[in-house]
Write a protein that holds these residues in place. Sequence first.
Motif, short mmCIF file in Angstrom:
data_model
loop_
_atom_site.label_atom_id
_atom_site.label_comp_id
_atom_site.label_asym_id
_atom_site.label_seq_id
_atom_site.Cartn_x
_atom_site.Cartn_y
_atom_site.Cartn_z
N GLU A 253 0.82 -1.21 0.00
CA GLU A 253 0.00 0.00 0.00
C GLU A 253 0.86 1.27 0.00
O GLU A 253 0.56 2.22 -0.71
CB GLU A 253 -0.97 -0.01 1.20
N LYS A 254 1.89 1.27 0.80
CA LYS A 254 2.75 2.45 0.88
C LYS A 254 3.45 2.68 -0.46
O LYS A 254 3.53 3.81 -0.94
CB LYS A 254 3.77 2.27 2.00
N THR A 255 3.93 1.62 -1.09
CA THR A 255 4.65 1.75 -2.36
C THR A 255 3.77 2.36 -3.44
O THR A 255 4.17 3.30 -4.11
CB THR A 255 5.17 0.38 -2.83
N ILE A 256 2.58 1.82 -3.61
CA ILE A 256 1.77 2.27 -4.74
C ILE A 256 1.07 3.60 -4.51
O ILE A 256 0.67 4.26 -5.47
CB ILE A 256 0.74 1.19 -5.18
N HIS A 257 0.94 4.02 -3.25
CA HIS A 257 0.24 5.27 -2.96
C HIS A 257 1.18 6.39 -2.50
O HIS A 257 0.71 7.50 -2.22
CB HIS A 257 -0.85 5.04 -1.92
N ARG B 149 3.18 9.46 -2.52
CA ARG B 149 3.07 10.63 -3.40
C ARG B 149 4.43 11.32 -3.52
O ARG B 149 4.73 12.25 -2.76
CB ARG B 149 2.00 11.58 -2.88
N ARG C 69 1.75 13.23 -6.44
CA ARG C 69 1.21 12.14 -7.25
C ARG C 69 1.93 10.83 -6.94
O ARG C 69 3.13 10.81 -6.69
CB ARG C 69 1.36 12.46 -8.74
N SER C 70 1.18 9.75 -7.06
CA SER C 70 1.74 8.41 -6.83
C SER C 70 2.11 7.77 -8.16
O SER C 70 1.80 8.30 -9.23
CB SER C 70 0.69 7.54 -6.12
N ILE D 116 0.72 5.25 -9.35
CA ILE D 116 -0.57 4.97 -10.00
C ILE D 116 -1.05 6.20 -10.75
O ILE D 116 -1.47 6.12 -11.91
CB ILE D 116 -1.63 4.52 -8.97
N ASP D 117 -0.98 7.37 -10.08
CA ASP D 117 -1.46 8.62 -10.68
C ASP D 117 -0.75 8.97 -11.98
O ASP D 117 -1.36 9.53 -12.89
CB ASP D 117 -1.28 9.79 -9.70
N GLN E 83 -3.18 -4.36 -8.52
CA GLN E 83 -3.67 -2.98 -8.43
C GLN E 83 -3.53 -2.24 -9.76
O GLN E 83 -3.79 -1.04 -9.84
CB GLN E 83 -2.91 -2.22 -7.33
#
Length: 149
Positions: free
Chosen positions: A47-51, A53, A64-65, A67-68, A116
């Motif tokens: 969770e920390k890696t993909i979110h 920012r 931005r992450s 993912i963003d 994800q």
Amino acid sequence: MRGVVQRVSEAHVKVDGNIVGQIERGLMVLLGVAEGDTEADLKYLVEKTIHLRIFEDDEGKMNRSVIDIGGSILAISQFTLLGDARKGRRPSFITAARPEEANQMYQDYVRRIRDQGVPVETGIFQADMKVSLVNDGPVTLLLDSSKIL
């Protein structure tokens, strides 16, 4: 679990002179699994890696992450992140998970990130790898589930 996360404009990993994983803009993650790491540790790191920012928005702020931005991740297993060099001159790796356990957690980390929707490239577990990257910023962060959980 420990992760060294670097924002990169490109990164690749070679084994025996051949590129086995390569990304453009995104994150290069070195991942170390400790003995006794649990589902909670794994979930935290994913969770920390993909979110996280750490990519700039239109105003130049890290907002931005991965993912963003539609980026990718190059995930490399690295047990040496668990090295303890406080005593003597040779690090001790006794807190690192056994290879079978570490590989399972590493593979689960990669799978969950892919689930994800984030593309993930990898090295080869326990291989002698040559990792190259262009650190963008530079931006480098240390994630450690033992400091949180």
